[in-house]
Design a protein around this motif. Sequence first.
Motif, PDB file in Angstrom:
ATOM      1  N   MET A   6       0.682  -1.410   0.130  1.00 25.79           N
ATOM      2  CA  MET A   6      -0.243   0.045   0.099  1.00 25.79           C
ATOM      3  C   MET A   6       0.878   1.510   0.002  1.00 25.79           C
ATOM      4  O   MET A   6       1.690   1.446   0.886  1.00 25.79           O
ATOM      5  CB  MET A   6      -1.021   0.226   1.187  1.00 25.79           C
ATOM      6  N   ARG A   7       0.769   2.264  -1.190  1.00 20.92           N
ATOM      7  CA  ARG A   7       1.939   3.317  -1.218  1.00 20.92           C
ATOM      8  C   ARG A   7       0.426   4.751  -1.030  1.00 20.92           C
ATOM      9  O   ARG A   7      -0.886   5.065  -1.994  1.00 20.92           O
ATOM     10  CB  ARG A   7       2.589   3.626  -2.692  1.00 20.92           C
ATOM     11  N   ILE A   8       0.719   5.205  -0.478  1.00 20.06           N
ATOM     12  CA  ILE A   8      -0.606   6.971  -0.038  1.00 20.06           C
ATOM     13  C   ILE A   8       0.668   7.412   0.224  1.00 20.06           C
ATOM     14  O   ILE A   8       1.644   8.424  -0.040  1.00 20.06           O
ATOM     15  CB  ILE A   8      -1.192   6.604   1.118  1.00 20.06           C
ATOM     16  N   ALA A   9       0.472   9.047  -0.861  1.00 22.89           N
ATOM     17  CA  ALA A   9       0.558  10.202  -0.990  1.00 22.89           C
ATOM     18  C   ALA A   9      -0.167  10.938  -0.177  1.00 22.89           C
ATOM     19  O   ALA A   9      -0.884  11.473  -0.048  1.00 22.89           O
ATOM     20  CB  ALA A   9       0.500  10.498  -2.553  1.00 22.89           C
ATOM     21  N   VAL A  10       0.704  11.409   0.788  1.00 18.88           N
ATOM     22  CA  VAL A  10       0.382  12.466   1.907  1.00 18.88           C
ATOM     23  C   VAL A  10       0.837  13.901   1.103  1.00 18.88           C
ATOM     24  O   VAL A  10       1.534  14.212   0.938  1.00 18.88           O
ATOM     25  CB  VAL A  10       1.486  11.983   2.946  1.00 18.88           C
ATOM     26  N   LEU A  11      -0.446  14.536   0.725  1.00 21.22           N
ATOM     27  CA  LEU A  11      -0.213  15.964   1.134  1.00 21.22           C
ATOM     28  C   LEU A  11      -0.774  17.077   1.998  1.00 21.22           C
ATOM     29  O   LEU A  11      -1.576  16.319   2.782  1.00 21.22           O
ATOM     30  CB  LEU A  11      -1.425  16.854  -0.302  1.00 21.22           C
ATOM     31  N   SER A  12       0.122  18.214   2.062  1.00 18.08           N
ATOM     32  CA  SER A  12      -0.604  19.532   3.643  1.00 18.08           C
ATOM     33  C   SER A  12      -0.324  20.538   2.960  1.00 18.08           C
ATOM     34  O   SER A  12       0.873  21.331   2.425  1.00 18.08           O
ATOM     35  CB  SER A  12       0.199  18.304   4.489  1.00 18.08           C
ATOM     36  N   ASP A  13      -1.066  21.433   3.630  1.00 20.52           N
ATOM     37  CA  ASP A  13      -0.603  23.381   3.728  1.00 20.52           C
ATOM     38  C   ASP A  13      -0.736  22.953   2.053  1.00 20.52           C
ATOM     39  O   ASP A  13       1.037  23.666   2.212  1.00 20.52           O
ATOM     40  CB  ASP A  13       0.615  23.217   4.685  1.00 20.52           C
ATOM     41  N   ILE A  14      -0.933  22.961   1.654  1.00 15.39           N
ATOM     42  CA  ILE A  14      -1.280  23.852  -0.404  1.00 15.39           C
ATOM     43  C   ILE A  14      -1.291  25.336   0.112  1.00 15.39           C
ATOM     44  O   ILE A  14      -0.745  26.406  -0.750  1.00 15.39           O
ATOM     45  CB  ILE A  14      -2.413  23.133  -0.618  1.00 15.39           C
ATOM     46  N   HIS A  15      -2.613  25.725   0.578  1.00 14.98           N
ATOM     47  CA  HIS A  15      -2.561  26.955   0.641  1.00 14.98           C
ATOM     48  C   HIS A  15      -2.540  28.440   0.236  1.00 14.98           C
ATOM     49  O   HIS A  15      -2.050  29.509  -0.176  1.00 14.98           O
ATOM     50  CB  HIS A  15      -0.930  28.025   1.706  1.00 14.98           C
ATOM     51  N   GLY A  16      -3.471  27.649  -1.062  1.00 13.21           N
ATOM     52  CA  GLY A  16      -4.180  27.640  -2.415  1.00 13.21           C
ATOM     53  C   GLY A  16      -2.708  28.161  -3.237  1.00 13.21           C
ATOM     54  O   GLY A  16      -2.961  28.563  -4.154  1.00 13.21           O
ATOM     55  N   ASN A  17      -1.539  27.157  -3.110  1.00 12.69           N
ATOM     56  CA  ASN A  17      -0.812  27.294  -4.370  1.00 12.69           C
ATOM     57  C   ASN A  17      -0.573  26.467  -5.881  1.00 12.69           C
ATOM     58  O   ASN A  17      -0.331  25.563  -4.999  1.00 12.69           O
ATOM     59  CB  ASN A  17       0.702  27.176  -3.581  1.00 12.69           C
ATOM     60  N   LEU A  18      -1.525  26.451  -6.382  1.00 16.25           N
ATOM     61  CA  LEU A  18      -2.262  25.952  -7.476  1.00 16.25           C
ATOM     62  C   LEU A  18      -1.290  25.364  -8.273  1.00 16.25           C
ATOM     63  O   LEU A  18      -0.874  24.182  -8.515  1.00 16.25           O
ATOM     64  CB  LEU A  18      -3.198  26.104  -8.065  1.00 16.25           C
ATOM     65  N   ALA A  19      -0.210  25.981  -8.735  1.00 11.74           N
ATOM     66  CA  ALA A  19       1.124  25.533  -9.452  1.00 11.74           C
ATOM     67  C   ALA A  19       2.164  24.015  -8.755  1.00 11.74           C
ATOM     68  O   ALA A  19       2.467  23.303  -9.200  1.00 11.74           O
ATOM     69  CB  ALA A  19       1.902  27.078  -9.230  1.00 11.74           C
ATOM     70  N   ALA A  20       1.905  24.822  -7.344  1.00 13.15           N
ATOM     71  CA  ALA A  20       2.259  23.428  -6.488  1.00 13.15           C
ATOM     72  C   ALA A  20       2.232  22.413  -6.183  1.00 13.15           C
ATOM     73  O   ALA A  20       2.726  21.205  -7.033  1.00 13.15           O
ATOM     74  CB  ALA A  20       3.180  24.138  -5.403  1.00 13.15           C
ATOM     75  N   LEU A  21       0.759  22.772  -5.906  1.00 10.78           N
ATOM     76  CA  LEU A  21      -0.295  21.849  -6.427  1.00 10.78           C
ATOM     77  C   LEU A  21      -0.264  20.879  -7.380  1.00 10.78           C
ATOM     78  O   LEU A  21       0.076  19.352  -7.494  1.00 10.78           O
ATOM     79  CB  LEU A  21      -1.561  21.987  -5.461  1.00 10.78           C
ATOM     80  N   ASP A  22      -0.264  21.456  -8.700  1.00  5.40           N
ATOM     81  CA  ASP A  22      -0.276  20.552  -9.904  1.00  5.40           C
ATOM     82  C   ASP A  22       1.134  19.849 -10.058  1.00  5.40           C
ATOM     83  O   ASP A  22       1.465  18.915 -10.412  1.00  5.40           O
ATOM     84  CB  ASP A  22      -0.348  21.491 -11.042  1.00  5.40           C
ATOM     85  N   ALA A  23       2.244  20.253  -9.623  1.00  2.70           N
ATOM     86  CA  ALA A  23       3.240  19.923  -9.856  1.00  2.70           C
ATOM     87  C   ALA A  23       3.726  18.897  -9.191  1.00  2.70           C
ATOM     88  O   ALA A  23       4.554  17.397  -8.961  1.00  2.70           O
ATOM     89  CB  ALA A  23       4.741  21.121  -9.212  1.00  2.70           C
ATOM     90  N   VAL A  24       3.374  18.498  -7.797  1.00  2.00           N
ATOM     91  CA  VAL A  24       2.842  17.856  -7.060  1.00  2.00           C
ATOM     92  C   VAL A  24       2.205  16.507  -7.205  1.00  2.00           C
ATOM     93  O   VAL A  24       2.818  15.339  -7.530  1.00  2.00           O
ATOM     94  CB  VAL A  24       2.697  18.170  -5.329  1.00  2.00           C
ATOM     95  N   ARG A  25       1.267  16.515  -7.806  1.00  2.00           N
ATOM     96  CA  ARG A  25       0.270  15.657  -8.594  1.00  2.00           C
ATOM     97  C   ARG A  25       0.827  14.978  -9.621  1.00  2.00           C
ATOM     98  O   ARG A  25       0.958  13.331  -9.920  1.00  2.00           O
ATOM     99  CB  ARG A  25      -1.020  16.425  -8.857  1.00  2.00           C
ATOM    100  N   ALA A  26       1.678  15.639 -10.353  1.00  2.00           N
ATOM    101  CA  ALA A  26       2.163  15.130 -11.414  1.00  2.00           C
ATOM    102  C   ALA A  26       3.301  14.271 -10.780  1.00  2.00           C
ATOM    103  O   ALA A  26       4.098  12.996 -12.096  1.00  2.00           O
ATOM    104  CB  ALA A  26       3.331  16.454 -12.851  1.00  2.00           C
ATOM    105  N   ASP A  27       4.015  14.431 -10.439  1.00  2.00           N
ATOM    106  CA  ASP A  27       5.114  13.923  -9.527  1.00  2.00           C
ATOM    107  C   ASP A  27       4.746  12.849  -9.353  1.00  2.00           C
ATOM    108  O   ASP A  27       5.472  11.441  -9.698  1.00  2.00           O
ATOM    109  CB  ASP A  27       6.134  14.451  -8.080  1.00  2.00           C
ATOM    110  N   ILE A  28       3.078  12.497  -8.569  1.00  2.00           N
ATOM    111  CA  ILE A  28       2.605  11.427  -7.860  1.00  2.00           C
ATOM    112  C   ILE A  28       2.385  10.869  -9.268  1.00  2.00           C
ATOM    113  O   ILE A  28       2.782   9.214  -8.642  1.00  2.00           O
ATOM    114  CB  ILE A  28       1.623  11.793  -7.227  1.00  2.00           C
TER     115      ILE A  28
END
Length: 245
Positions: A1-23
């Motif tokens: 079982m592999r879980i990707a864990v995100l926190s504290d995005i704070h409205g930073n959509l560009a960072a969120l999309d980059a993390v999604r691509a890495d996942i």
Amino acid sequence: MRIAVLSDIHGNLAALDAVRADIERRGADLIVDLGDLLSGPLQVAETADRLIALGWPTIAGNHERQVLNDPPERMSESDRHAVAHLRADQREWLRKLPASLRLSDEVLMVHGTPRSDLECFIETIDAAGIRAASAAEAAERLGDTDARLILCGHTHVPRSLRLDDGRLIVNPGSVGLQAYSGEHPHPHRVENHSPHARYAIVERHDDGVWTAELLAVDYDWDAAAALALRNGRPDWARALATGRV
């Protein structure tokens, strides 16, 4: 079982999309989010729409609670910016987020600790500033939870701590903001010393042991800093561009 864990995005959509691509590149069975989703001078409504569409298991952080409940005169500038840019349907989505979530018998999601969304779990803040918590301090903050893996956020500091009984506490760090100054419960500064977006992948192995990999991802932090500056937040602009206060 592999879980990707995100926190504290704070409205930073560009960072969120980059993390999604890495996942997507690395692979995960599940993606979860530990709160503090929107507050800050960046893309509040756009980030909310993205997260609503994705439908990940998500909990509320202290900023969600504050945005929904605090009077304007008590709000931080970041929370006031979020309130000004949220639609009614987005506020209703925030209201439905739980304060914690038990993913399974083994896995617990909290923002701060099981007892408070403002309490640090594997850091301690005292009059001297912020430091890594001891295993004894962290164990006391667990309360009566029997989870084997505890996922927490809030401090924006990527770190994991294994307790003497083998349980693992993981803070993935912040997707969206790598430095800030805080006042609760004492004045302190958090600085991750680089602007990369942070998240973690936790994995359960065949022997039942959970491990964590803390990850840092490139994205266009200069553009994010420029947006913060246009929205009147030079403090955020410096933190986004440098990972320093």
